[in-house]
Design a protein around this motif. Structure first.
Motif, mmCIF file in Angstrom:
data_model
loop_
_atom_site.group_PDB
_atom_site.id
_atom_site.type_symbol
_atom_site.label_atom_id
_atom_site.label_comp_id
_atom_site.label_asym_id
_atom_site.label_seq_id
_atom_site.Cartn_x
_atom_site.Cartn_y
_atom_site.Cartn_z
ATOM 1 N N ILE A 183 0.873 -1.307 -0.022
ATOM 2 C CA ILE A 183 -0.080 0.133 0.038
ATOM 3 C C ILE A 183 0.832 1.118 -0.012
ATOM 4 O O ILE A 183 0.635 2.173 -0.824
ATOM 5 N N LEU A 184 1.832 1.199 0.935
ATOM 6 C CA LEU A 184 2.683 2.362 0.899
ATOM 7 C C LEU A 184 3.386 2.594 -0.447
ATOM 8 O O LEU A 184 3.653 3.589 -0.920
ATOM 9 N N PHE B 183 0.938 4.099 -2.927
ATOM 10 C CA PHE B 183 1.182 5.747 -2.648
ATOM 11 C C PHE B 183 2.306 6.476 -3.112
ATOM 12 O O PHE B 183 2.000 7.273 -3.750
ATOM 13 N N LEU C 246 12.836 0.709 5.247
ATOM 14 C CA LEU C 246 11.761 0.287 5.597
ATOM 15 C C LEU C 246 11.125 -0.608 4.636
ATOM 16 O O LEU C 246 10.197 -1.638 5.253
ATOM 17 N N ALA D 58 12.730 12.477 0.473
ATOM 18 C CA ALA D 58 11.604 13.221 0.949
ATOM 19 C C ALA D 58 11.347 12.787 2.564
ATOM 20 O O ALA D 58 10.464 12.789 3.199
ATOM 21 N N GLY D 59 12.349 12.221 2.991
ATOM 22 C CA GLY D 59 12.300 12.080 4.407
ATOM 23 C C GLY D 59 11.856 10.636 4.782
ATOM 24 O O GLY D 59 12.046 10.106 5.870
ATOM 25 N N GLY D 60 11.839 9.660 3.675
ATOM 26 C CA GLY D 60 11.433 8.294 3.696
ATOM 27 C C GLY D 60 12.997 7.459 3.673
ATOM 28 O O GLY D 60 13.949 7.862 3.838
ATOM 29 N N ASP D 61 12.541 6.259 3.986
ATOM 30 C CA ASP D 61 13.680 5.393 3.910
ATOM 31 C C ASP D 61 13.440 3.921 3.454
ATOM 32 O O ASP D 61 12.699 3.083 3.774
ATOM 33 N N LEU E 48 14.098 17.242 9.788
ATOM 34 C CA LEU E 48 14.433 17.822 8.207
ATOM 35 C C LEU E 48 14.229 19.265 7.964
ATOM 36 O O LEU E 48 15.004 20.067 7.823
ATOM 37 N N TYR F 238 8.864 7.025 11.131
ATOM 38 C CA TYR F 238 8.882 8.279 10.621
ATOM 39 C C TYR F 238 8.514 9.416 11.544
ATOM 40 O O TYR F 238 8.656 10.600 11.309
ATOM 41 N N ALA G 8 0.344 8.160 -5.904
ATOM 42 C CA ALA G 8 -0.138 9.543 -5.241
ATOM 43 C C ALA G 8 1.163 10.359 -5.117
ATOM 44 O O ALA G 8 0.928 11.526 -4.682
ATOM 45 N N GLY G 9 2.524 9.914 -5.262
ATOM 46 C CA GLY G 9 3.633 10.709 -4.969
ATOM 47 C C GLY G 9 3.980 10.884 -3.796
ATOM 48 O O GLY G 9 4.673 11.973 -3.462
ATOM 49 N N THR G 10 3.699 10.184 -2.904
ATOM 50 C CA THR G 10 4.325 10.116 -1.347
ATOM 51 C C THR G 10 5.624 9.852 -1.381
ATOM 52 O O THR G 10 6.163 9.391 -2.540
ATOM 53 N N GLY G 11 6.505 9.944 -0.441
ATOM 54 C CA GLY G 11 7.819 9.364 -0.293
ATOM 55 C C GLY G 11 8.206 8.426 0.627
ATOM 56 O O GLY G 11 9.226 8.632 1.290
ATOM 57 N N PHE G 12 7.389 7.519 1.043
ATOM 58 C CA PHE G 12 7.628 6.419 1.981
ATOM 59 C C PHE G 12 8.828 5.708 1.862
ATOM 60 O O PHE G 12 9.559 5.639 2.638
ATOM 61 N N TYR G 13 9.349 5.340 0.667
ATOM 62 C CA TYR G 13 10.768 4.823 0.237
ATOM 63 C C TYR G 13 11.711 5.818 -0.086
ATOM 64 O O TYR G 13 12.774 5.256 -0.848
#
Lengths: 626, 243
Positions: free
Chosen positions: A224-225, A228, A247, A241-244, B69, B62, A232-237
């Motif tokens: 799901i992440l 997204f 994870l 964008a602060g993701g990792d 940041l 997170y 949707a353009g999130t940055g979980f990975y």
């Protein structure tokens, strides 16, 4: 506890099974669903096998260009994904479906229509994954889909989307099947069938289903992440964008390692049925076998990060995961010794089923030992991402799982079809598979330790890996031929094979007490269970199976008139709802008009498919179940 | 979500067949004496625990990342402490918790054969659930106005994903309760079918419990304290030569 076999007043005659396509499309019979799972999974196994052969052809000599590097990525991704999710898992589910309800003396699974639903969703998921070939978008980021290989910036096409949506659909199918199996084993056992009298394969079905139910949500969340991130353009990975990206690896392996046991434990359960029958001795250490299975499943959740020793988790995490991984060798070793203990002083009969079962015991040990090797982080740092790892997990998943599933096929084929597979062809099948398998995968230990990396589409002349690779490729074709022998055997047997009696192997468990193939209602009257290995007790009593001394036949039980047995009605709603789910998933992948509702932008097929799915579920809920 | 939808069928009238000796009164003979649908629901809740466990783990990994940041001059707001309205969400959390009470009352009513009580308390539960959802909708739109969207920063992504999936679970629960209510109004839920209500209740209480965890971890624990704790833990590990 009331007897399950009470004659019904409301009854319909069901002595003759219905035939024809419609009867298969609407069936809720666990045996038919098992057969459909098995046949579908075998077709996918052939597909995954062809992918493997193309890979091996490409690697036969240095610097070949049978396929491009990009195509090679697609091939190894689809080979892994197909074999795991579309071949081995559903083949295990085929045995769960067909054998387990018979073994515990049930008339069907707890939720027959849900069972059909699982199958149809699985089929849809398999089709979606493979449709990707026709859209020139076959998944190409490995079956493990590591970030950032799956990010839109590195992988802008639809390839990863096909993979993630396909897996999501297959995950739903697996979980629904697992809920069904858990409830069936817990709640549908014949009178007297206590948990510790239950055949080991049914125990394995329960444990594996619990693993499925607990492990799949992790990859569901991870996917799901990922969806997204991609849709949707999130940055979980995304690191920026602060993701990792790590994870993903954690969530994936929290699922992925229990998945290994999901793949191998059913095969362990199968050989635990076969070895006693062909040794004519009860399973050595039955209860320890049960506890070992539970221990493997439990520990399997605490070892995931041994897949990540090289990412730099630090010495504490590495040490803990190395320790827990080595711990799993103990219950696994217990199983091996239990099988050996069963065979010791037994009167062994080396039928094809037994050969494959003993093949599992011997070959799995090799995979298990190399697994203990890279449970050690420094050793793993040497072996990680080399062909040594490929050798290791093929010894586990082919030498273990596939040999076990083949053993099960030869063992239960007469029960399923009423005909015995040819033993002469069967022995050809086994020995070609055994030789081909070892010729393919044993040398991979050598090239792996020599440094040959996995996932590379070719290698140079001066690496020195050429001769072994040619040898491996030849081995792979021998292995493939063994499956051709199997297909010939099946076709020949179905045409004019030897007709099987109800109990051709003089087996121990009650699925052999009913006819071959079993009637729709499984047992005319549900057997009363008084002992472990009930059928042996019925036949030999205290003398034991090895004695050959038959006891006086017990007085025949009063037979229930089959036409009075009440069975669930067939239903087409599972198929319709699964079709809706398929359309919904397809809507996420192929170009179709976008519908805008407020902030939501939905491809039109998504709400259409969703509507079909939900309406069919409601219709099904209010339909008389029978 | 599809999984949750699919489990609906196990709980609705009729449900699945009870093979063999079903007596059509909802009490089939089973090995454990428990209804199969109830065991299936417990199995589903176990797996849903792992699902929310994974999403919560993601959130905790997170948590505080957006602040770090931002302090390093690379991130953009809004940040959690600027935007989370604890009093407001406390009220909607209270509403959701109260819906567990009404759910218990609904089940107790039908177990005593009180069909009218069932209807009242089912309706109340669905209404309280809907109020919670309305609150969440208002909260989300408010955040959107203040500049926090799903893709604004890692806080926005993890916050909307975690609370959004909880909201989706509540939505399915409300639809389920409404379906039961409509069935009851058509005379479909009798005393001997109380299990249909009980299973819906299991799901509903689970969704409530998950919210207690989310509310604590997302809203109540201050964000700066977490990073202090992490710093201290890292320092301690370094002192003993680890980490």
């Amino acid at each position: 506890m009331a007897s399950i076999a009470q004659p019904q007043v409301m009854a319909q005659p069901i002595t003759k099974p219905a035939t024809g396509l419609w009867s298969w499309l609407t069936t809720v019979d666990h045996k038919r669903i098992g057969i459909m799972y098995g046949v579908t999974a075998f077709l996918f196994l052939l597909l995954g096998g062809v992918e493997a052969l193309i890979i091996r052809t490409q690697l036969a000599r240095p610097n070949l260009d049978v396929v491009s590097a990009a195509r090679y990525n697609e091939l190894f991704t689809m080979h892994g994904t197909t074999m795991i999710f579309l071949a081995l898992m559903p083949m295990s589910v085929a045995f769960f479906n067909y054998v387990m309800p018979l073994q515990i003396g049930a008339r069907d699974v707890a939720f027959p229509r849900l069972n059909a639903y699982s199958y149809w969703i699985f089929l849809g998921g398999g089709i979606i994954l493979n449709l990707s070939w026709f859209f020139h978008a076959a998944p190409n980021a490995g079956w493990y889909g590591y970030a950032p290989l799956t990010s839109t910036s590195w992988n802008p096409g639809r390839n990863v989307d096909f993979w993630l949506i396909g897996l999501q659909v297959l995950g739903v199918a697996s979980m629904l099947a697992a809920f069904n199996m858990i409830v069936t084993v817990i709640n549908m056992r014949a009178p007297g069938m206590t948990m510790m009298r239950m055949p080991i394969f049914s125990w394995t079905t329960l444990i594996v289903s619990i693993l499925l139910v607990m492990a799949f949500p992790a990859i569901t969340a991870a996917l799901i992440l990922l969806a997204f991130d991609r849709y949707a353009g999130t940055g979980f990975y995304e690191y920026a964008a602060g993701g990792d990206p790590l994870l993903w690896q954690h969530l994936f392996w929290v699922f992925g390692h229990p998945e290994v046991y999901i793949l191998v434990l059913p095969a362990f359960g199968i050989v635990s049925e076969i070895i006693p029958v062909f040794s004519r001795k009860p399973l050595f250490g039955y209860s320890v076998m049960v506890y070992a299975t539970c221990a493997i499943a439990f520990l399997g959740f605490g070892v995931w990060a041994h897949h990540m020793f090289t990412v730099g988790m630090g010495p504490t995490a590495n040490a803990v995961f190395a320790g827990s991984t080595m711990l799993i060798a103990i219950p696994t070793g217990v199983k091996i010794f239990n099988w050996l203990g069963t065979m010791v002083k037994g009167s062994l009969r080396f039928t094809t089923a037994m050969l494959f079962a003993v093949g599992l015991v011997s070959q799995f040990v090799i995979g298990g030992l190399s697994g203990v090797m890279h449970a050690s982080p420094p050793v793993d740092s040497q072996q990680n991402d080399t062909y040594f790892i490929i050798a290791h997990f093929h010894y586990v998943l082919f030498g273990g799982t596939v040999f076990g599933l083949m053993a099960g096929t030869y063992f239960w084929f007469p029960k399923i079809t009423g005909r015995l597979l040819d033993e002469r062809l069967g022995k050809w099948n086994f020995w070609m598979a055994f030789v081909g398998f070892n010729a393919t995968f044993f040398p991979m230990h050598f090239v792996g330790l020599a440094g040959m990396p996995r996932r590379y589409f070719t290698y140079s002349e001066d690496s020195g890996w050429g001769p072994w690779n040619l040898f491996i490729t030849i081995g792979a074709f021998v292995l493939a031929t063994s499956f051709l022998v199997f297909i010939i055997n099946v076709v020949k047997t179905l045409r004019n094979g030897e007709v099987a009696s109800d109990d051709p192997w003089d087996a121990a468990t009650i699925e052999w007490a009913t006819s071959s193939p079993p009637p729709v209602y499984n047992f005319a009257s549900i057997p009363e269970i008084t002992h472990r290995d009930q059928l042996w007790w019925d036949k030999y009593g205290d003398h034991g199976a090895g004695s050959g001394v038959e006891r006086k036949a017990p007085a025949p039980k009063e037979q229930v008139d089959p036409s009075s047995i009440h069975l669930p009605n067939p239903s087409y709603f599972p198929l319709v709802s699964a079709f809706g789910f398929f359309i919904l998933a397809l809507g996420m992948l192929i170009d179709n008009p976008v519908l805008t509702i407020g902030l939501l932008h939905l491809p039109i097929l998504v709400p259409i498919g969703g509507l079909i799915m939900v309406v069919a579920i409601y219709a099904w809920a209010f339909e008389p179940a029978g | 979500m599809a999984q949750a939808v699919a489990t609906l069928e196990t709980a609705h009238g009729g449900g699945e067949s009870h093979i063999g000796g079903a007596d059509h009164s909802g009490h089939p003979p089973t090995s454990t004496g428990l209804d199969s649908r109830k065991i299936a629901m417990w199995a589903f809740l176990a797996s849903d625990c792992m699902f929310f466990g994974s999403l919560i783990a993601m959130y905790m990994i997170y948590r505080g990342e957006a602040e770090r940041l931002y302090q390093a001059g690379q991130g953009i707001g809004p940040l959690p402490h600027e935007i989370l309205d604890i009093p407001y969400t406390s009220i909607s959390a209270f509403v959701l918790l109260m819906s567990s009470l009404t759910m218990v009352l609904a089940l107790a009513s039908i177990q005593k054969g009180n069909v009218r009580g069932l209807r009242i308390w089912l309706g109340a539960t669905a209404l309280l659930g809907a109020v919670f959802l309305g609150g969440q909708f208002f909260e989300f739109t408010e955040f959107k106005h203040e500049g926090l969207g799903l893709t604004t920063n890692i806080f926005g992504s993890s916050f909307f994903t975690l609370t959004g999936f909880h909201g989706a679970h509540v939505t399915i629960g409300v639809i389920w309760l409404m379906s039961l209510l409509i069935m009851s109004l058509r005379g479909g839920v009798r005393k001997d079918q109380a299990l249909n209500v009980e299973i819906a209740g299991l799901y509903w209480h689970f969704v409530d419990i998950v919210w207690i965890v989310i509310f604590t971890l997302v809203y109540l624990i201050p964000y700066d304290e977490i990073s202090t704790i992490t710093h201290e833990a890292e320092g301690a590990l370094r002192q003993i030569g680890l980490g």
